[in-house]
Design an enzyme around this catalytic site. Structure first.
Site, mmCIF file in Angstrom:
data_model
loop_
_atom_site.group_PDB
_atom_site.id
_atom_site.type_symbol
_atom_site.label_atom_id
_atom_site.label_comp_id
_atom_site.label_asym_id
_atom_site.label_seq_id
_atom_site.Cartn_x
_atom_site.Cartn_y
_atom_site.Cartn_z
ATOM 1 N N PHE A 1 54.966 99.185 74.499
ATOM 2 C CA PHE A 1 55.900 98.956 75.599
ATOM 3 C C PHE A 1 55.797 100.047 76.645
ATOM 4 C CE2 PHE A 1 60.166 96.721 76.052
ATOM 5 C CZ PHE A 1 59.573 95.482 75.996
ATOM 6 N N GLN B 1 60.218 97.049 64.246
ATOM 7 C CA GLN B 1 60.740 96.619 65.545
ATOM 8 C C GLN B 1 59.784 95.601 66.160
ATOM 9 O OE1 GLN B 1 62.310 100.217 67.955
ATOM 10 N NE2 GLN B 1 60.934 101.092 66.465
ATOM 11 N N ILE C 1 57.369 92.292 66.768
ATOM 12 C CA ILE C 1 57.679 90.860 66.793
ATOM 13 C C ILE C 1 56.402 90.045 66.608
ATOM 14 C CG2 ILE C 1 59.734 91.174 68.244
ATOM 15 C CD1 ILE C 1 58.024 90.609 70.704
ATOM 16 N N ASP C 2 55.305 90.751 66.194
ATOM 17 C CA ASP C 2 53.984 90.125 66.250
ATOM 18 C C ASP C 2 53.510 89.501 64.952
ATOM 19 O OD1 ASP C 2 53.317 92.386 64.697
ATOM 20 O OD2 ASP C 2 52.488 93.478 66.421
ATOM 21 N N HIS D 1 64.010 93.171 65.462
ATOM 22 C CA HIS D 1 63.949 92.602 66.816
ATOM 23 C C HIS D 1 63.377 91.187 66.814
ATOM 24 C CE1 HIS D 1 64.010 96.948 68.651
ATOM 25 N NE2 HIS D 1 65.194 96.549 68.235
ATOM 26 N N CYS E 1 66.454 77.471 68.070
ATOM 27 C CA CYS E 1 67.442 76.903 68.994
ATOM 28 C C CYS E 1 68.626 77.868 69.091
ATOM 29 C CB CYS E 1 67.904 75.544 68.482
ATOM 30 S SG CYS E 1 69.294 74.905 69.437
ATOM 31 N N CYS F 1 69.530 69.179 68.408
ATOM 32 C CA CYS F 1 70.839 69.173 69.081
ATOM 33 C C CYS F 1 70.751 69.283 70.600
ATOM 34 C CB CYS F 1 71.696 70.327 68.536
ATOM 35 S SG CYS F 1 71.205 71.945 69.173
ATOM 36 N N SER G 1 56.600 104.568 67.091
ATOM 37 C CA SER G 1 57.776 104.161 67.877
ATOM 38 C C SER G 1 58.228 105.331 68.748
ATOM 39 C CB SER G 1 58.925 103.747 66.956
ATOM 40 O OG SER G 1 60.087 103.506 67.732
ATOM 41 N N SER G 2 58.592 105.025 69.986
ATOM 42 C CA SER G 2 59.097 106.077 70.871
ATOM 43 C C SER G 2 60.528 106.467 70.501
ATOM 44 C CB SER G 2 59.041 105.608 72.328
ATOM 45 O OG SER G 2 59.797 104.421 72.474
#
Ligand code: NAD
Length: 251
Positions: free
Chosen positions: A38, A104, A106-107, A124, A132, A160, A198-199
């Site tokens: 990031f 953290q 998401i991959d 995360h 949904c 839905c 991680s930062s």
């Protein structure tokens, strides 16, 4: 701070001496798989301003932009494979040295390295599928993408009619309660907590090393540059995650 060789050797000793290791990963563990982090120069943060959860829900044009970015990412990084860092963590879990990994990221690369999904605590979320926002039903990106490309909009939930979003936690979105509880329990019960890549500037994630330390764990931060929580660490190891872990397992 010890020199690099000394720091790596101390990390190896701490791993050998520990009863329960909890690895805590950030975007930096996946850069060696070709996924930019990031905050490093040229990272995703510098290219795209994040779309907050509130904006995503309120504004159809920002939803379109979020999906456009997601599929552009799939084209750029969709074929990324786990690297040595993911593999070493998977081996700790397989050998019972670590009960789980907190991430953290998401991959999905920890799962791709062979870690069972229930041992990957994703605080995360995960971007490799969608859910949904109304009923929580899971939808696959392979179903969403052709509809988005044909119509310019992501489809609504099949069950839905609710809004679909990748199963990630955006800025402004509530943290996943169960994953946060699991992460806190893991941090509290280990004797060695290792932050990798991680930062440590995103909260509440960055509280976890402090929680681990308060509960008696040794805390190690392995990162190529200073982080927001270096003062919490018993040991800081600077350098590339892959090189360092490889040198430790091939001692
Ligand atoms: P970050 O980008 O803020 O920090 C990453 C840190 O890792 C940086 O300090 C960088 O110097 C370091 N780093 C990068 N490559 C490294 C390497 N090979 N060896 C050692 N250090 C290395 O990432 P963050 O703290 O995880 O926070 C960013 C947020 O963005 C997270 O919430 C995450 O969900 C999300 N994100 C995820 C991915 C992914 O899933 N792969 C990628 C980008 C961002």
């Amino acid at each position: 701070m010890p020199d690099h060789k000394e720091a790596v050797s101390r990390l190896a000793q701490m791993i050998d001496a520990s009863r329960t290791i909890v690895p805590f990963t950030g975007a930096g563990i996946s850069t060696e798989s070709g996924i930019p982090d990031f905050r490093s120069p040229g990272g995703l943060w510098t290219q795209n301003r994040p779309i907050s959860f509130q904006d995503f829900v309120a504004d159809a044009s920002l939803r379109r932009e979020a999906w456009r970015r997601r599929f552009a990412m799939a084209d750029a990084f969709g074929s990324a494979r786990p690297n040595i860092g993911h593999e070493v963590i998977a081996s700790w879990i397989k050998e019972g040295r670590a009960p789980a990994v907190i991430t953290q990221n998401i991959d999905n690369l920890h799962q791709d390295a062979g870690v069972a999904a229930d041992k990957v605590v994703e605080i995360h979320g995960n971007t490799t599928y969608a859910t949904c926002l109304s009923c929580g039903r899971r939808h696959e990106l392979a179903w969403i993408r052709p509809i988005f490309e044909a119509t310019g909009d992501a489809p609504a939930c099949e069950a839905c009619g609710g809004i679909l979003k990748t199963a990630t936690i955006s800025f402004g979105q509530q943290m996943p309660l169960e994953a946060m509880q699991q992460a806190k329990a893991l941090a509290s019960e280990c004797d060695l907590f290792i932050v990798l890549g991680s930062s440590l500037v995103v909260y509440p994630a960055a509280d976890l090393p402090q929680l681990a330390r308060r509960n008696g764990a040794r805390v190690v931060i392995l990162n190529r540059e200073p982080t927001g929580c270096d003062r919490v660490a018993h040991l800081i190891v600077r350098g590339e995650i892959g090189d360092i872990l490889e040198s430790i397992i091939h001692r």
